[in-house]
Write an enzyme that holds these catalytic residues in place. Structure first.
Site, PDB file in Angstrom:
ATOM      1  N   ASP A 238      -8.964   1.515  -6.745  1.00 40.73           N
ATOM      2  CA  ASP A 238      -9.553   2.816  -7.078  1.00 40.73           C
ATOM      3  C   ASP A 238     -10.268   2.733  -8.428  1.00 40.73           C
ATOM      4  O   ASP A 238      -9.640   2.373  -9.430  1.00 40.73           O
ATOM      5  CB  ASP A 238      -8.460   3.880  -7.132  1.00 40.73           C
ATOM      6  CG  ASP A 238      -7.826   4.088  -5.758  1.00 40.73           C
ATOM      7  OD1 ASP A 238      -8.573   4.248  -4.781  1.00 40.73           O
ATOM      8  OD2 ASP A 238      -6.577   4.071  -5.663  1.00 40.73           O
TER       9      ASP A 238
ATOM     10  N   ASP B 298     -17.024  -2.565  -6.350  1.00 45.16           N
ATOM     11  CA  ASP B 298     -18.438  -2.181  -6.238  1.00 45.16           C
ATOM     12  C   ASP B 298     -18.816  -1.236  -7.384  1.00 45.16           C
ATOM     13  O   ASP B 298     -19.858  -0.600  -7.331  1.00 45.16           O
ATOM     14  CB  ASP B 298     -18.723  -1.519  -4.880  1.00 45.16           C
ATOM     15  CG  ASP B 298     -17.885  -0.284  -4.668  1.00 45.16           C
ATOM     16  OD1 ASP B 298     -16.977  -0.014  -5.479  1.00 45.16           O
ATOM     17  OD2 ASP B 298     -18.133   0.434  -3.666  1.00 45.16           O
TER      18      ASP B 298
ATOM     19  N   ASP C 119       4.691   1.526  -4.424  1.00 49.48           N
ATOM     20  CA  ASP C 119       3.840   1.191  -5.562  1.00 49.48           C
ATOM     21  C   ASP C 119       3.926  -0.305  -5.867  1.00 49.48           C
ATOM     22  O   ASP C 119       5.022  -0.847  -6.069  1.00 49.48           O
ATOM     23  CB  ASP C 119       4.326   2.014  -6.774  1.00 49.48           C
ATOM     24  CG  ASP C 119       3.388   1.867  -7.951  1.00 49.48           C
ATOM     25  OD1 ASP C 119       2.975   0.724  -8.247  1.00 49.48           O
ATOM     26  OD2 ASP C 119       3.068   2.888  -8.576  1.00 49.48           O
TER      27      ASP C 119
ATOM     28  N   LYS D 237     -14.324   8.768 -13.581  1.00 52.70           N
ATOM     29  CA  LYS D 237     -14.472   9.616 -14.769  1.00 52.70           C
ATOM     30  C   LYS D 237     -13.820   8.983 -15.988  1.00 52.70           C
ATOM     31  O   LYS D 237     -12.717   8.448 -15.877  1.00 52.70           O
ATOM     32  CB  LYS D 237     -13.823  10.986 -14.517  1.00 52.70           C
ATOM     33  CG  LYS D 237     -14.565  11.825 -13.510  1.00 52.70           C
ATOM     34  CD  LYS D 237     -13.937  13.203 -13.428  1.00 52.70           C
ATOM     35  CE  LYS D 237     -14.559  14.000 -12.306  1.00 52.70           C
ATOM     36  NZ  LYS D 237     -13.703  15.118 -11.889  1.00 52.70           N
TER      37      LYS D 237
ATOM     38  N   THR E  52     -16.899  -5.533   4.257  1.00 50.93           N
ATOM     39  CA  THR E  52     -16.461  -4.373   5.049  1.00 50.93           C
ATOM     40  C   THR E  52     -17.662  -3.473   5.372  1.00 50.93           C
ATOM     41  O   THR E  52     -18.705  -3.571   4.732  1.00 50.93           O
ATOM     42  CB  THR E  52     -15.437  -3.529   4.262  1.00 50.93           C
ATOM     43  OG1 THR E  52     -16.059  -3.089   3.048  1.00 50.93           O
ATOM     44  CG2 THR E  52     -14.194  -4.323   3.924  1.00 50.93           C
ATOM     45  N   LYS E  53     -17.460  -2.577   6.345  1.00 55.32           N
ATOM     46  CA  LYS E  53     -18.532  -1.637   6.738  1.00 55.32           C
ATOM     47  C   LYS E  53     -18.972  -0.817   5.541  1.00 55.32           C
ATOM     48  O   LYS E  53     -20.156  -0.612   5.285  1.00 55.32           O
ATOM     49  CB  LYS E  53     -18.002  -0.693   7.835  1.00 55.32           C
ATOM     50  CG  LYS E  53     -18.187  -1.249   9.231  1.00 55.32           C
ATOM     51  CD  LYS E  53     -17.684  -0.252  10.262  1.00 55.32           C
ATOM     52  CE  LYS E  53     -16.359  -0.723  10.814  1.00 55.32           C
ATOM     53  NZ  LYS E  53     -15.460   0.241  11.348  1.00 55.32           N
TER      54      LYS E  53
ATOM     55  N   GLU F 251       0.872  -1.190   0.000  1.00 54.19           N
ATOM     56  CA  GLU F 251       0.000   0.000   0.000  1.00 54.19           C
ATOM     57  C   GLU F 251       0.903   1.233   0.000  1.00 54.19           C
ATOM     58  O   GLU F 251       1.966   1.231   0.634  1.00 54.19           O
ATOM     59  CB  GLU F 251      -0.901  -0.046   1.259  1.00 54.19           C
ATOM     60  CG  GLU F 251      -1.732   1.183   1.550  1.00 54.19           C
ATOM     61  CD  GLU F 251      -2.697   1.571   0.428  1.00 54.19           C
ATOM     62  OE1 GLU F 251      -3.608   0.801   0.124  1.00 54.19           O
ATOM     63  OE2 GLU F 251      -2.520   2.668  -0.131  1.00 54.19           O
TER      64      GLU F 251
HETATM   65  C1  LIG Z   1     -10.269   2.234  -2.875  1.00 52.19           C
HETATM   66  S1  LIG Z   1      -8.958   1.767  -1.860  1.00 52.19           S
HETATM   67  C2  LIG Z   1      -9.434   0.144  -1.322  1.00 52.19           C
HETATM   68  C3  LIG Z   1      -8.748  -0.289  -0.079  1.00 52.19           C
HETATM   69  C4  LIG Z   1      -9.023  -1.707   0.423  1.00 52.19           C
HETATM   70  N1  LIG Z   1      -8.532  -2.731  -0.479  1.00 52.19           N
HETATM   71  C5  LIG Z   1     -10.469  -1.930   0.750  1.00 52.19           C
HETATM   72  O1  LIG Z   1     -11.029  -2.884   0.232  1.00 52.19           O
HETATM   73  O2  LIG Z   1     -11.026  -1.170   1.514  1.00 52.19           O
HETATM   74  C6  LIG Z   1      -7.645   1.441  -2.997  1.00 52.19           C
HETATM   75  C7  LIG Z   1      -6.281   1.490  -2.335  1.00 52.19           C
HETATM   76  O3  LIG Z   1      -5.283   1.093  -3.267  1.00 52.19           O
HETATM   77  C8  LIG Z   1      -4.121   1.855  -3.033  1.00 52.19           C
HETATM   78  N2  LIG Z   1      -3.335   1.830  -4.262  1.00 52.19           N
HETATM   79  C9  LIG Z   1      -3.694   2.315  -5.463  1.00 52.19           C
HETATM   80  N3  LIG Z   1      -2.752   2.082  -6.383  1.00 52.19           N
HETATM   81  C10 LIG Z   1      -1.740   1.422  -5.740  1.00 52.19           C
HETATM   82  C11 LIG Z   1      -0.472   0.922  -6.148  1.00 52.19           C
HETATM   83  N4  LIG Z   1      -0.062   1.051  -7.423  1.00 52.19           N
HETATM   84  N5  LIG Z   1       0.290   0.323  -5.241  1.00 52.19           N
HETATM   85  C12 LIG Z   1      -0.124   0.204  -3.952  1.00 52.19           C
HETATM   86  N6  LIG Z   1      -1.308   0.654  -3.510  1.00 52.19           N
HETATM   87  C13 LIG Z   1      -2.108   1.264  -4.385  1.00 52.19           C
HETATM   88  C14 LIG Z   1      -4.646   3.210  -2.643  1.00 52.19           C
HETATM   89  O4  LIG Z   1      -3.717   3.967  -1.892  1.00 52.19           O
HETATM   90  C15 LIG Z   1      -5.891   2.870  -1.829  1.00 52.19           C
HETATM   91  O5  LIG Z   1      -5.625   2.783  -0.469  1.00 52.19           O
END
Ligand SMILES: C[S@@+](CC[C@H](N)C(=O)[O-])C[C@H]1O[C@@H](n2cnc3c(N)ncnc32)[C@H](O)[C@@H]1O
Length: 238
Positions: free
Chosen positions: A123, A159, A100, A127, A206-207, A73
């Protein structure tokens, strides 16, 4: 969902537990046995990409104590939150890399080495002009697939319906992967789509997800496995 700042508790966890559970990013393959401190080679090696605040990671790691979880993360408060949970709940089978995940895959993960990959709610970049930033794209899946063992699995969830369809398409198009599901379902616009999986029981709701489900929003899981090498068998036969 994402907390903007690191709380005091998270900072303390970063300082106190970071040295033990945080693995520095480096250009060199990770030695899993040494990193997790186990003598056994039989433990499954699971990579989780983008764990957010780590609730799901901690839940699954406790449910599956015989597997090892490498959780990646970029978001510091999330890393602090998961470290805090590791400390509070005495979890032994998680290690974290704050970097990353694409670089981690490239530099630290050997080919044909992963038993499983978890990507939960990446993520969605809603858009249209941002869609290209989505993680799940053909090149990424090709890379991921080469890091998975034959028989290893990749499990995704989202989702966001349109991203779910993109995931299904990209995974279906990767010929080394096989869908574990043939279930058919009707999407929000009425189209009938085959291939989304039932939520595997290890993935908790999850919540955040529960709130959406109560509002009638959908969640889609996808589970694909890497096929065994048919090509090399055919070549040998020739
Ligand atoms: C929408 S959140 C979902 C978090 C978690 N998996 C959940 O189900 O609640 C997406 C997460 O992916 C992380 N993220 C996005 N691109 C990433 C990358 N290339 N390497 C590591 N983390 C990444 C973001 O920082 C963010 O915390």
């Amino acid at each position: 969902m994402r907390a903007g700042r690191t709380t005091l508790g998270q900072e303390r966890a970063l300082a106190e537990l970071g040295p033990h559970y945080l693995i520095p990013y480096r250009t060199g393959l990770l030695d899993w046995q040494h990193t997790f401190g186990h003598a056994s080679q039989n433990r499954l090696r699971i990579l989780e990409i983008g764990f957010g605040m780590g609730e799901t990671t901690a839940h699954i790691a406790q449910l599956r104590p015989d597997d090892d979880f490498l959780a990646v993360e970029v978001h510091e408060p999330g890393v602090g939150a998961l470290l805090k949970k590791i400390g509070e709940e005495h979890i032994q089978n998680i290690r974290i890399i704050r970097h990353d995940a694409v670089d981690v895959l490239d530099q630290m993960i050997a080919d044909d080495s992963l038993d499983g990959v978890h990507i939960f709610f990446p993520d969605p970049w809603h858009k249209k002009k941002h869609n290209k930033r989505r993680l799940v794209q053909p090149d990424f899946i090709q890379k991921l697939c080469s890091k998975m063992k034959a028989g290893g699995y990749v499990h995704m969830a989202t989702d966001w319906e349109e991203y779910a369809l993109q995931m299904l398409k990209v995974l279906n198009e990767q010929e080394r992967l096989q869908n574990t599901s043939k279930t058919t379902e009707v999407m929000e616009d009425g189209q009938v789509v085959s291939g989304f999986a039932q939520r595997p029981s290890y993935r908790p709701i999850t919540k955040f997800e529960n709130r959406g489900l109560k509002l009638g929003h959908g969640v889609w899981d996808l589970v694909f496995v890497k096929k065994h090498h048919e090509a090399s068998f055919t070549q040998k036969a020739i």
